[in-house]
Design an enzyme around this catalytic site. Structure first.
Site, PDB file in Angstrom:
ATOM      1  NE  ARG A   5      -7.211   4.433   5.125  1.00 38.28           N
ATOM      2  CZ  ARG A   5      -6.602   5.626   5.545  1.00 38.28           C
ATOM      3  NH1 ARG A   5      -6.715   6.168   6.842  1.00 38.28           N
ATOM      4  NH2 ARG A   5      -5.916   6.086   4.877  1.00 38.28           N
TER       5      ARG A   5
ATOM      6  NE  ARG B  67      -2.444  12.395   8.137  1.00 33.49           N
ATOM      7  CZ  ARG B  67      -1.188  12.752   7.837  1.00 33.49           C
ATOM      8  NH1 ARG B  67      -0.570  11.999   7.060  1.00 33.49           N
ATOM      9  NH2 ARG B  67      -0.693  13.935   7.648  1.00 33.49           N
TER      10      ARG B  67
ATOM     11  NE  ARG C 234       0.303  10.389  10.093  1.00 35.02           N
ATOM     12  CZ  ARG C 234      -0.166   9.399   9.319  1.00 35.02           C
ATOM     13  NH1 ARG C 234      -1.446   8.619   9.401  1.00 35.02           N
ATOM     14  NH2 ARG C 234       0.593   8.969   8.368  1.00 35.02           N
ATOM     15  N   PRO C 235       1.492  16.659  10.846  1.00 36.07           N
ATOM     16  CG  PRO C 235       3.188  17.924  11.964  1.00 36.07           C
ATOM     17  CD  PRO C 235       2.433  16.555  12.420  1.00 36.07           C
ATOM     18  CB  VAL C 236       2.133  18.606   5.655  1.00 32.72           C
ATOM     19  CG1 VAL C 236       1.392  16.902   5.525  1.00 32.72           C
ATOM     20  CG2 VAL C 236       1.239  19.508   5.561  1.00 32.72           C
TER      21      VAL C 236
ATOM     22  CB  ILE D  38       7.344   7.123  14.539  1.00 25.86           C
ATOM     23  CG1 ILE D  38       8.657   6.399  14.584  1.00 25.86           C
ATOM     24  CG2 ILE D  38       7.009   7.845  13.236  1.00 25.86           C
ATOM     25  CD1 ILE D  38       9.994   7.029  14.113  1.00 25.86           C
TER      26      ILE D  38
ATOM     27  CG  ASP E 143       3.492   1.617   9.559  1.00 26.48           C
ATOM     28  OD1 ASP E 143       3.765   1.875   8.199  1.00 26.48           O
ATOM     29  OD2 ASP E 143       3.374   2.495  10.307  1.00 26.48           O
TER      30      ASP E 143
ATOM     31  CB  CYS F 203      -5.098  10.347  11.436  1.00 22.57           C
ATOM     32  SG  CYS F 203      -3.543   9.345  11.817  1.00 22.57           S
TER      33      CYS F 203
ATOM     34  CE  LYS G 267      -1.664   1.749   4.184  1.00 18.82           C
ATOM     35  NZ  LYS G 267      -1.305   2.827   4.301  1.00 18.82           N
ATOM     36  CG  ASN G 268       2.322   2.721   3.588  1.00 20.20           C
ATOM     37  OD1 ASN G 268       0.853   3.036   3.386  1.00 20.20           O
ATOM     38  ND2 ASN G 268       2.709   2.355   4.873  1.00 20.20           N
TER      39      ASN G 268
HETATM   40  C1  EPZ Z   1       4.359   6.967   6.379  1.00 19.59           C
HETATM   41  O1  EPZ Z   1       3.393   8.104   6.927  1.00 19.59           O
HETATM   42  C2  EPZ Z   1       3.272   5.873   6.158  1.00 19.59           C
HETATM   43  N1  EPZ Z   1       2.201   6.034   5.268  1.00 19.59           N
HETATM   44  C3  EPZ Z   1       2.900   5.521   7.608  1.00 19.59           C
HETATM   45  O2  EPZ Z   1       2.365   4.330   7.465  1.00 19.59           O
HETATM   46  C4  EPZ Z   1       4.115   5.241   8.434  1.00 19.59           C
HETATM   47  O3  EPZ Z   1       3.783   4.926   9.871  1.00 19.59           O
HETATM   48  C5  EPZ Z   1       5.145   6.520   8.495  1.00 19.59           C
HETATM   49  O4  EPZ Z   1       5.236   6.792   7.188  1.00 19.59           O
HETATM   50  C6  EPZ Z   1       6.282   6.246   9.264  1.00 19.59           C
HETATM   51  O5  EPZ Z   1       7.002   5.159   8.912  1.00 19.59           O
HETATM   52  C7  EPZ Z   1       2.252   6.075   4.046  1.00 19.59           C
HETATM   53  O6  EPZ Z   1       3.325   5.850   3.518  1.00 19.59           O
HETATM   54  C8  EPZ Z   1       1.033   6.231   3.121  1.00 19.59           C
HETATM   55  P1  EPZ Z   1       6.149  10.626   8.220  1.00 19.59           P
HETATM   56  P2  EPZ Z   1       4.028   9.712   6.741  1.00 19.59           P
HETATM   57  O7  EPZ Z   1       6.218  11.822   7.368  1.00 19.59           O
HETATM   58  O8  EPZ Z   1       4.527   9.827   5.583  1.00 19.59           O
HETATM   59  C9  EPZ Z   1       6.063  13.976  11.574  1.00 19.59           C
HETATM   60  C10 EPZ Z   1       0.492   2.805   7.833  1.00 19.59           C
HETATM   61  O9  EPZ Z   1      -0.260   2.366   9.046  1.00 19.59           O
HETATM   62  N2  EPZ Z   1       6.059  14.709  10.461  1.00 19.59           N
HETATM   63  O10 EPZ Z   1       7.413   9.772   7.995  1.00 19.59           O
HETATM   64  O11 EPZ Z   1       2.811  10.603   7.138  1.00 19.59           O
HETATM   65  C11 EPZ Z   1       4.967  12.966  11.837  1.00 19.59           C
HETATM   66  O12 EPZ Z   1       4.050  13.672  12.587  1.00 19.59           O
HETATM   67  C12 EPZ Z   1       0.651   4.267   7.848  1.00 19.59           C
HETATM   68  O13 EPZ Z   1       0.750   2.225   6.642  1.00 19.59           O
HETATM   69  C13 EPZ Z   1       6.464  16.185  10.754  1.00 19.59           C
HETATM   70  O14 EPZ Z   1       6.370  16.576  12.008  1.00 19.59           O
HETATM   71  O15 EPZ Z   1       5.013   9.569   7.908  1.00 19.59           O
HETATM   72  C14 EPZ Z   1       5.356  11.658  12.377  1.00 19.59           C
HETATM   73  O16 EPZ Z   1       5.691  12.043  13.889  1.00 19.59           O
HETATM   74  C15 EPZ Z   1       0.393   5.157   8.991  1.00 19.59           C
HETATM   75  N3  EPZ Z   1       6.159  17.190   9.758  1.00 19.59           N
HETATM   76  C16 EPZ Z   1       6.846  11.614  12.032  1.00 19.59           C
HETATM   77  O17 EPZ Z   1       7.232  12.961  11.459  1.00 19.59           O
HETATM   78  C17 EPZ Z   1       6.174  16.746   8.514  1.00 19.59           C
HETATM   79  O18 EPZ Z   1       6.178  17.456   7.600  1.00 19.59           O
HETATM   80  C18 EPZ Z   1       6.892  10.593  10.690  1.00 19.59           C
HETATM   81  O19 EPZ Z   1       5.876  11.129   9.749  1.00 19.59           O
HETATM   82  C19 EPZ Z   1       6.058  15.150   8.282  1.00 19.59           C
HETATM   83  C20 EPZ Z   1       6.170  14.510   9.437  1.00 19.59           C
END
Ligand code: EPZ
Length: 419
Positions: free
Chosen positions: A396, A92, A121-123, A326, A304, A116, A22-23
């Site tokens: 999902r 998201r 989960r900020p961007v 995380i 995960d 969520c 999926k990811n």
């Molecule tokens: C991806 O989410 C995966 N989703 C998640 O899988 C996975 O848990 C995560 O990576 C970590 O491995 C997909 O690939 C679709 P991040 P993502 O940006 O990209 C913080 C599942 O169960 N952060 O690496 O959203 C954030 O809050 C899902 O399959 C910021 O602060 O994860 C988190 O604490 C759940 N600012 C940490 O970084 C940002 O701009 C990691 O987030 C981006 C992230």
């Protein structure tokens, strides 16, 4: 609504086939926004999030559909810039259209993905990095509005290794003018798969899988045929399901190289496995040992897999601890596991698990994707009947999970539910 009804206590036996990731599939499908000829994807799992992605690509002007052979074809069309809230709120990962739209169209209007169950989960990292490449953003009415004349290369250091941020920037930089360097980049295998797909479309990316990635922007990207990698988290979930039921299971199309931390932790617990290049045979386990674990960015133990291995820890000999580093709220499965007789206490980001002799089936509530998987795993081992409600969370990320588990000997059915 639907639920899963599980009569526990039956060892899994036989074969579990791993589906596509999926990811990996989500960003790889959004990469179709970047190319000027059709993309042909195979090994894409049949999941709700994939359906949502197909819908979103069509709203953005691509022509995306899954053929009778199960493959997905996306043909380019005249792009529209807006990813609407009613779609983004259900997935998201829709924020991954930001980089491609800015690269191709010079503008994007993407609903700000809310938080969520597992965290805010900020961007911010995505936006800061794209600004360095020349994008300008406004936040209005819950939407991110971005525009740029043309994206240019930049030397970018992420504050944290963000998976989605690295993916958004990989796609944006592929068509930017000049070279982009991503430092402190995330190293997840799904990023490597995305880079492999982009390079097959003519991109010039190197260093993927390390924390420094170089991208030479190119004028255009062409379509290609691409097979999505197998899902390492589904594979890890099956490993734990086999272990907790003391079964003997062959897990096929298993991305062994990408599961090193998970396999090492299961071995540390005393699980016996035969390991091939793309398969793992789990051998019947006795009572496993409690261990300590902490989630880390790849190649560390994956967040995960945290909920799933916690279910296994609840029946291990002695105590275990698991630290979630995380996400800030990824322990929603704990109270539900405790309702099944587990002995788990939370203290400052850590779950302390005392092994018990048995779990008891109970009605439980899924809260997020991997918490649902944890409850199914616990139900497979529990004495009696477990009903997992709100399994739309599960759908999902897991393709026909009850059919796969039933074929391996589990007593599990899907039923309608009032909840
Ligand atoms: C991806 O989410 C995966 N989703 C998640 O899988 C996975 O848990 C995560 O990576 C970590 O491995 C997909 O690939 C679709 P991040 P993502 O940006 O990209 C913080 C599942 O169960 N952060 O690496 O959203 C954030 O809050 C899902 O399959 C910021 O602060 O994860 C988190 O604490 C759940 N600012 C940490 O970084 C940002 O701009 C990691 O987030 C981006 C992230």
């Amino acid at each position: 609504m639907e639920k899963l009804v599980i009569h526990g206590g039956r060892p899994l036996k036989g074969v579990l086939q791993v589906s596509g990731s999926k990811n990996a599939a989500l960003p790889i499908m959004f990469a179709s926004i970047l190319v000027d000829s059709p993309m042909h994807y195979s090994n894409v799992p049949r999941l709700r999030d994939i359906q949502t992605t197909i819908k979103l690509l069509n709203i953005l002007g691509c022509k995306a559909e899954r053929g009778d052979d199960g493959d997905i074809v996306v043909a380019p069309g005249s792009l529209a810039p807006e990813a609407p809230y009613d779609l983004v709120k259900t997935m998201r990962a829709s924020v991954l259209v930001l980089g491609p739209l800015l690269a191709r169209l010079g503008r994007a209007r993407v609903a700000l993905p809310g938080g969520c169950a597992i965290g805010a989960r900020p961007v911010d990292q995505h936006l800061k990095a794209l600004e360095k490449m020349g994008a300008v953003f406004d936040l209005a009415e819950g939407y991110i509005e971005g525009r740029c004349k043309a994206l240019h290369g930049a030397d970018i250091t992420f504050d944290i290794p963000t998976v989605g941020g690295t993916e958004n920037l990989l796609m944006a930089a592929s068509l930017a003018r000049g070279e982009t360097i991503l430092r402190n980049a995330a190293r997840e295998p799904e990023i490597v798969d995305l880079a492999r797909c982009l390079n097959a479309c003519g991109a010039k990316i190197s260093g993927q899988g390390s924390d420094v990635i170089h991208i030479q922007g190119v004028e255009r990207l062409h379509g290609c045929s691409y097979r999505v990698m197998p899902d390492r988290i589904e594979a890890g979930t099956f490993l734990v399901a086999a272990a907790i039921t003391r079964g003997e299971v062959l897990i096929k199309d298993c991305p062994v190289a990408e599961l090193a931390a998970t396999l090492a932790k299961l071995r540390e617990m005393g699980l016996t496995m035969e390991i091939g290049d793309d398969w793992v045979r789990v051998l019947p386990a006795g009572r496993l040992r409690g261990v300590d674990a902490a989630t880390r960015p790849h190649p560390g133990f994956p967040t995960d897999m945290q909920a799933q291995i916690m279910a296994l820890m609840t029946l291990a000999e002695g105590s275990s601890s698991i630290e979630e580093t995380i996400f800030e709220n990824r322990f929603m499965h704990v109270p539900e596991l405790n309702r099944m007789g587990a002995d788990i206490r939370l203290s400052s980001g850590k779950a302390l698990v005392r092994g018990v002799d048995a779990l008891a089936g109970a009605p439980v509530m899924a809260s997020d994707l991997r918490a649902s998987a944890s409850l199914v795993i616990a139900g497979l081992a529990a004495k009696g009947v477990t009903e997992v409600q709100r399994i739309y969370h599960l759908d999902r990320g897991y393709e026909c999970i009850e059919e796969k588990l039933r074929a391996a000997g589990a007593d599990i059915i899907r039923a309608s539910s009032a909840l």
